[in-house]
Design a protein around this motif. Structure first.
Motif, PDB file in Angstrom:
ATOM      1  N   ARG A 129       0.854  -1.192   0.000  1.00 15.44           N
ATOM      2  CA  ARG A 129       0.000   0.000   0.000  1.00 15.44           C
ATOM      3  C   ARG A 129       0.886   1.236   0.000  1.00 15.44           C
ATOM      4  O   ARG A 129       1.123   1.859   1.039  1.00 15.44           O
ATOM      5  CB  ARG A 129      -0.921  -0.026   1.227  1.00 15.44           C
ATOM      6  CG  ARG A 129      -2.093   0.941   1.138  1.00 15.44           C
ATOM      7  CD  ARG A 129      -2.903   0.908   2.427  1.00 15.44           C
ATOM      8  NE  ARG A 129      -2.194   1.529   3.545  1.00 15.44           N
ATOM      9  CZ  ARG A 129      -2.592   1.478   4.817  1.00 15.44           C
ATOM     10  NH1 ARG A 129      -3.677   0.809   5.151  1.00 15.44           N
ATOM     11  NH2 ARG A 129      -1.896   2.081   5.773  1.00 15.44           N
ATOM     12  N   TRP A 158      -1.536   6.181   1.084  1.00 17.59           N
ATOM     13  CA  TRP A 158      -2.692   6.173   1.986  1.00 17.59           C
ATOM     14  C   TRP A 158      -2.980   7.626   2.378  1.00 17.59           C
ATOM     15  O   TRP A 158      -2.485   8.136   3.360  1.00 17.59           O
ATOM     16  CB  TRP A 158      -2.437   5.322   3.215  1.00 17.59           C
ATOM     17  CG  TRP A 158      -3.651   5.208   4.114  1.00 17.59           C
ATOM     18  CD1 TRP A 158      -3.912   5.906   5.259  1.00 17.59           C
ATOM     19  CD2 TRP A 158      -4.773   4.332   3.927  1.00 17.59           C
ATOM     20  NE1 TRP A 158      -5.117   5.534   5.805  1.00 17.59           N
ATOM     21  CE2 TRP A 158      -5.679   4.564   5.005  1.00 17.59           C
ATOM     22  CE3 TRP A 158      -5.112   3.393   2.966  1.00 17.59           C
ATOM     23  CZ2 TRP A 158      -6.880   3.869   5.128  1.00 17.59           C
ATOM     24  CZ3 TRP A 158      -6.308   2.702   3.094  1.00 17.59           C
ATOM     25  CH2 TRP A 158      -7.177   2.940   4.166  1.00 17.59           C
ATOM     26  N   ALA A 208      -6.346   5.924  -1.751  1.00 13.49           N
ATOM     27  CA  ALA A 208      -5.273   4.989  -1.425  1.00 13.49           C
ATOM     28  C   ALA A 208      -4.888   4.254  -2.700  1.00 13.49           C
ATOM     29  O   ALA A 208      -5.657   4.178  -3.658  1.00 13.49           O
ATOM     30  CB  ALA A 208      -5.723   4.000  -0.356  1.00 13.49           C
ATOM     31  N   TYR A 230      -3.054   0.496  -3.930  1.00 16.28           N
ATOM     32  CA  TYR A 230      -2.538  -0.835  -3.620  1.00 16.28           C
ATOM     33  C   TYR A 230      -1.760  -1.343  -4.835  1.00 16.28           C
ATOM     34  O   TYR A 230      -2.211  -1.173  -5.969  1.00 16.28           O
ATOM     35  CB  TYR A 230      -3.679  -1.795  -3.276  1.00 16.28           C
ATOM     36  CG  TYR A 230      -4.364  -1.430  -1.997  1.00 16.28           C
ATOM     37  CD1 TYR A 230      -4.010  -2.033  -0.795  1.00 16.28           C
ATOM     38  CD2 TYR A 230      -5.354  -0.455  -1.972  1.00 16.28           C
ATOM     39  CE1 TYR A 230      -4.624  -1.684   0.401  1.00 16.28           C
ATOM     40  CE2 TYR A 230      -5.979  -0.096  -0.793  1.00 16.28           C
ATOM     41  CZ  TYR A 230      -5.607  -0.706   0.396  1.00 16.28           C
ATOM     42  OH  TYR A 230      -6.218  -0.346   1.565  1.00 16.28           O
ATOM     43  N   ALA A 270      -8.054   3.569  -5.089  1.00 15.88           N
ATOM     44  CA  ALA A 270      -9.343   3.598  -4.395  1.00 15.88           C
ATOM     45  C   ALA A 270      -9.628   5.015  -3.931  1.00 15.88           C
ATOM     46  O   ALA A 270      -8.771   5.654  -3.306  1.00 15.88           O
ATOM     47  CB  ALA A 270      -9.317   2.646  -3.200  1.00 15.88           C
ATOM     48  N   THR A 301     -17.551   5.025  -2.725  1.00 18.41           N
ATOM     49  CA  THR A 301     -16.181   4.776  -3.164  1.00 18.41           C
ATOM     50  C   THR A 301     -16.152   4.474  -4.662  1.00 18.41           C
ATOM     51  O   THR A 301     -17.147   4.006  -5.233  1.00 18.41           O
ATOM     52  CB  THR A 301     -15.561   3.575  -2.408  1.00 18.41           C
ATOM     53  OG1 THR A 301     -16.387   2.424  -2.598  1.00 18.41           O
ATOM     54  CG2 THR A 301     -15.427   3.873  -0.924  1.00 18.41           C
ATOM     55  N   TYR A 351     -13.202   3.073  -7.913  1.00 16.65           N
ATOM     56  CA  TYR A 351     -11.947   2.341  -8.057  1.00 16.65           C
ATOM     57  C   TYR A 351     -11.533   2.238  -9.519  1.00 16.65           C
ATOM     58  O   TYR A 351     -12.376   2.131 -10.415  1.00 16.65           O
ATOM     59  CB  TYR A 351     -12.087   0.914  -7.506  1.00 16.65           C
ATOM     60  CG  TYR A 351     -12.641   0.857  -6.111  1.00 16.65           C
ATOM     61  CD1 TYR A 351     -11.805   0.869  -4.999  1.00 16.65           C
ATOM     62  CD2 TYR A 351     -14.021   0.794  -5.899  1.00 16.65           C
ATOM     63  CE1 TYR A 351     -12.310   0.822  -3.711  1.00 16.65           C
ATOM     64  CE2 TYR A 351     -14.540   0.742  -4.612  1.00 16.65           C
ATOM     65  CZ  TYR A 351     -13.686   0.762  -3.523  1.00 16.65           C
ATOM     66  OH  TYR A 351     -14.194   0.723  -2.262  1.00 16.65           O
ATOM     67  N   PHE A 359      -9.216  -3.063   0.626  1.00 18.58           N
ATOM     68  CA  PHE A 359      -9.373  -1.648   0.979  1.00 18.58           C
ATOM     69  C   PHE A 359     -10.469  -1.453   2.024  1.00 18.58           C
ATOM     70  O   PHE A 359     -10.307  -0.648   2.957  1.00 18.58           O
ATOM     71  CB  PHE A 359      -9.686  -0.830  -0.274  1.00 18.58           C
ATOM     72  CG  PHE A 359     -10.080   0.591   0.014  1.00 18.58           C
ATOM     73  CD1 PHE A 359      -9.148   1.504   0.478  1.00 18.58           C
ATOM     74  CD2 PHE A 359     -11.390   1.022  -0.164  1.00 18.58           C
ATOM     75  CE1 PHE A 359      -9.508   2.821   0.758  1.00 18.58           C
ATOM     76  CE2 PHE A 359     -11.761   2.324   0.108  1.00 18.58           C
ATOM     77  CZ  PHE A 359     -10.818   3.232   0.570  1.00 18.58           C
ATOM     78  N   ASP A 389      -9.056  -2.235   5.403  1.00 19.22           N
ATOM     79  CA  ASP A 389      -8.131  -1.196   5.859  1.00 19.22           C
ATOM     80  C   ASP A 389      -8.877   0.065   6.262  1.00 19.22           C
ATOM     81  O   ASP A 389      -8.534   0.722   7.255  1.00 19.22           O
ATOM     82  CB  ASP A 389      -7.135  -0.857   4.748  1.00 19.22           C
ATOM     83  CG  ASP A 389      -6.048  -1.913   4.586  1.00 19.22           C
ATOM     84  OD1 ASP A 389      -6.054  -2.887   5.354  1.00 19.22           O
ATOM     85  OD2 ASP A 389      -5.213  -1.751   3.685  1.00 19.22           O
TER      86      ASP A 389
END
Length: 552
Positions: free
Chosen positions: A51, A54, A64, A66, A79, A100, A102, A213, A216
């Motif tokens: 990651r 962030w 974020a 990944y 994300a 969200t 992506y 995600f 997290d």
């Protein structure tokens, strides 16, 4: 296919039996489902997820990134989490805002590319993307569970386990777009890459990373880690509607390859006359797991819950009778005997038995996953003349000839594409306008119309189609059936009795979905990745999460 000796094989089940809506609507995920295949591929390469970015504030908003390396290529999930007003939150495809968004990115995005994605991804259809963007998705929170988990973590406690079991995910996606949608990369860009050759592999990787995600995010906002058992059980929800159903009709080669791989796997397992003790013990344990999974599967709709309850009772009774005990399964011909019994039970029991029997025999059947894509499309020469077409219809498509398509119940529905959202819809032919814009999903009716117009005396098909161009689609489907016997749904898809939910469940079972939660006969919620290995568990748990249960 992987290089291993061809195992013995029993006869395949007939397409006339398998390719029926009620049977397809009873299917369960198997070890050939795409998510399972992806997890094995990730584990084989010992893929590591990092990651590097962030930028999330205390309320959980920001972005974020990944990153992972898979098949010799770098990929990144960007994300974006935004503050969504409650009155804008909806699972419908017509939504214009989400919690969200992506993008699965081809390579490692620099700061400018991350900024571009953060600006465009939340707009979804209203934005345009580039060939570096492989998959586009969005998801909304399961508001009650997400808020509950945050509250508990802030209080130094783990979430209520009953609520975790009841919901099963922190967020649910409302679309996972690939293959050129809105300017993102065409599948051709990645289909030859290791790991991405199978169907929907990039989309499945995106879903698995989105799940990462969500874990997290809730831990960051809650200020404490989730118990690993709980985290494993939190998958990704999904809301899927009519937009998915026509895919199976419009991609007969893919449908054939999926079903043929599944049926070949079953035929190879059926040929095993004597089950080794290790696999028999595994089948017994998995049958118990299936019963526990069914007991944890609850939906609001009373009719569908009754169906689940009936399946649970029948399965529990079979276990009580010793049908899944190791001692019974090591007897000569035990697999065939178990299947013979299941064929006297409900379709739900039968298809659950099929999925169960495939699980312990990955060394025999996993190579079939390499045969489930469609790299070339239908490569079938046209039938030479009208007599050959007539004979092929009579042999392979009596299902298409049986209905009276002039009768109202047999032509009650029509498929069309919404002008507003460019998404498939289903209308009532006798109550709603738009039948003049009908999509050509009425394959059975078209085949029968072709059959009725064929001349008594043989005529070259090229000449016939020159005079009857409206029959070109039906003629191509009839020809394709010679090489792709599982490519047609052998039911009337415009009949009043046609339930699109059956097509949805079939396709979603190949994705690896579980916990089907139908909201009508046209859309359903599901859970993906529940029980799947976490990013740091690929080596230990990559292939033992069929029909997951909550680990107490």
């Amino acid at each position: 296919m992987k290089d291993f000796p061809n195992p013995p094989q029993a006869p395949l089940r007939s397409p006339d039996t398998v390719m029926r809506l009620d049977r397809m609507g009873s299917m369960f995920p198997t070890r050939l489902s795409f998510l399972r295949t992806l997890m094995r591929a990730l584990a084989a390469e010992n893929v590591q997820v990092s990651r590097p970015v962030w930028q999330i504030d205390a309320q959980g908003f920001g972005h974020a990134v990944y990153a992972l390396r898979f098949g010799g290529h770098d990929y990144a999930l960007v994300a974006v989490s935004t503050d969504l007003p409650a009155d804008q939150r909806t699972d419908r495809v017509i939504a214009t805002a989400w919690d969200t968004a992506y993008v699965l990115y081809d390579g490692m995005p620099d700061a400018d590319e991350i900024a571009r994605i953060c600006a465009t991804a939340p707009k979804q259809e209203a934005a345009r993307f580039t060939e570096r963007d492989l998959v586009l998705s969005r998801a909304n929170k399961s508001v009650r569970l997400f808020a509950h988990v945050v509250e508990r973590l802030k209080a130094g406690q783990q979430p209520d386990e009953a609520l975790v079991r009841q919901t099963g995910y922190l967020m649910r996606t409302t679309a996972v777009y690939g293959n050129g949608k809105f300017g993102i990369a065409d599948r051709a860009r990645i289909e030859a890459r290791p790991g991405f050759g199978g169907p929907f592999m990039a989309e499945m990787l995106t879903v698995w990373l989105i799940r990462h995600f969500t874990h997290d995010l809730v831990e960051f906002v809650g200020g404490a880690p989730l118990d690993r058992r709980i985290k494993r059980h939190l998958g990704i929800g999904n809301s899927t509607g009519l937009g998915m159903a026509p895919f199976l009709v419009n991609h007969p080669v893919l449908l054939n390859n999926w079903m043929l791989a599944r049926e070949t796997a079953l035929a190879q397992v059926r040929a095993i006359q004597l089950v080794p003790k290790g696999q028999a013990a595994q089948l017994e344990a998995l049958a118990l797991r299936a019963e526990r999974h069914l007991s944890e599967w609850h939906v609001p709709d009373a009719g569908h819950q009754d169906r689940i309850d009936r399946l649970l009772r029948d399965w529990a009774a079979a276990r009580a009778e010793g049908r899944f005990e190791q001692g019974a399964l090591v007897k000569m011909g035990a697999i065939e005997a178990l299947l013979a019994w299941s064929e006297t039970a409900s379709l739900d029991v039968l298809e659950l038995v099929v999925a169960l029997l495939l699980e312990p025999f990955g060394d025999v059947i996993d190579g079939l996953a390499d045969c489930m894509s469609d790299p070339f499309g239908a490569m079938v020469p046209p039938l030479p003349d009208t007599d050959a077409v007539k004979a092929q219809i009579e042999e392979a498509a009596p299902w298409a000839l049986a209905p009276d398509y002039d009768a109202k119940p047999e032509c009650h529905q029509f498929w069309y594409v919404s002008a507003a959202k460019q998404e498939p819809r289903l209308g009532n032919r006798f109550e709603e306008p738009g039948a003049d814009l009908e999509s050509p999903l009425d394959i059975g009716r078209r085949i029968k119309a072709l059959y009725q117009d064929l001349p008594e005396t043989a005529q070259p098909m090229a000449d016939f189609l020159a005079d009857h161009p409206d029959h070109a689609l039906a003629a191509s489907r009839v020809a394709a059936a010679t090489q792709y016997p599982y490519g047609e749904i052998r039911d009337n898809l415009i009949a009043q009795t046609c339930l699109p939910i059956d097509m949805l469940r079939c396709k979603l079972s190949f994705f690896g979905a579980s916990k089907f939660d139908p909201k009508s006969d046209r859309w359903t919620r599901i859970t993906l990745c529940q029980g799947a290995p976490l990013a740091d568990e690929l080596q230990d748990r990559s292939d033992d999460w069929w029909l997951p249960v909550y680990a107490a």
